[in-house]
Design a protein around this motif. Structure first.
Motif, PDB file in Angstrom:
ATOM      1  N   ASP A 260      -6.247  -2.193   3.987  1.00 34.18           N
ATOM      2  CA  ASP A 260      -5.840  -2.774   5.270  1.00 34.18           C
ATOM      3  C   ASP A 260      -6.777  -2.238   6.357  1.00 34.18           C
ATOM      4  OD1 ASP A 260      -4.613  -0.466   6.799  1.00 34.18           O
ATOM      5  OD2 ASP A 260      -3.266  -0.460   5.072  1.00 34.18           O
TER       6      ASP A 260
ATOM      7  N   PRO B 105      -7.437  -6.235   0.178  1.00 33.76           N
ATOM      8  CA  PRO B 105      -6.159  -6.253   0.899  1.00 33.76           C
ATOM      9  C   PRO B 105      -4.965  -6.435  -0.031  1.00 33.76           C
ATOM     10  CG  PRO B 105      -7.320  -8.319   1.241  1.00 33.76           C
ATOM     11  CD  PRO B 105      -8.257  -7.415   0.482  1.00 33.76           C
ATOM     12  N   SER B 106      -3.836  -5.938   0.394  1.00 34.86           N
ATOM     13  CA  SER B 106      -2.603  -6.015  -0.403  1.00 34.86           C
ATOM     14  C   SER B 106      -2.214  -7.449  -0.721  1.00 34.86           C
ATOM     15  CB  SER B 106      -1.463  -5.332   0.337  1.00 34.86           C
ATOM     16  OG  SER B 106      -1.792  -4.001   0.611  1.00 34.86           O
TER      17      SER B 106
ATOM     18  N   VAL C 157      -7.864 -11.880   5.140  1.00 37.20           N
ATOM     19  CA  VAL C 157      -6.638 -11.078   4.992  1.00 37.20           C
ATOM     20  C   VAL C 157      -6.014 -11.233   3.613  1.00 37.20           C
ATOM     21  CG1 VAL C 157      -6.113 -11.056   7.446  1.00 37.20           C
ATOM     22  CG2 VAL C 157      -5.212 -12.892   6.002  1.00 37.20           C
TER      23      VAL C 157
END
Length: 143
Positions: free
Chosen positions: A129, A96-97, A66
């Motif tokens: 995401d 991912p951010s 993540v």
């Protein structure tokens, strides 16, 4: 020492295990997916995780961190409206951010070098995401 494929853009290489694992997935179908990572210490793209033939898309999605970028290839089997069994290989650039800016830059600039080595990918996706790489999106793209 394992043979590596040089990436001209920023000096990263693609380890031979990346190409051989991909060829095993493509030809012998011994892997359902492969996750690749960039090792900044050795300045190389290498295999991070390999999913067995019994694993599925949810296993791939669960194996992506993540908070860090990865590349992945997924061998997607499906049945067409004509009732034909088909298989398509997807390349997923996971960014991912929550990942570091440096990591996002490294993965963005190194992507084409890895893609050149992975001959036989049908579709490419970019995801930040899980909703951007959902199973329904892959199914729509494959048909």
């Amino acid at each position: 020492m394992a043979m590596a494929f040089k990436m001209a853009t920023i000096g990263f290489s693609v380890m031979e295990e990346c190409k051989s694992s991909f060829m095993d997935m493509k030809r012998r179908r011994v892997h359902r997916y492969i996750v690749f990572k960039i090792d900044e210490d050795s300045r190389a793209v290498m295999v991070d995780k390999v999913g067995g033939p019994g694993e599925g898309y949810d296993d791939l999605a669960a194996s992506l961190p993540v908070d860090d970028c990865r590349y992945a290839v997924f061998d997607f089997d499906f049945v067409t409206v004509d009732n034909c069994q088909k298989s398509k290989i997807f390349f997923i650039a996971w960014s991912p951010s929550a990942s570091r800016i440096r990591s996002k830059m490294l993965y963005a600039t190194s992507k084409q070098g890895l893609r050149r080595v992975l001959d036989g990918v049908h579709y490419e996706m970019q995801a930040t995401d899980p909703t951007e790489m959902g199973f329904d999106l892959i199914l729509d793209r494959a048909k």
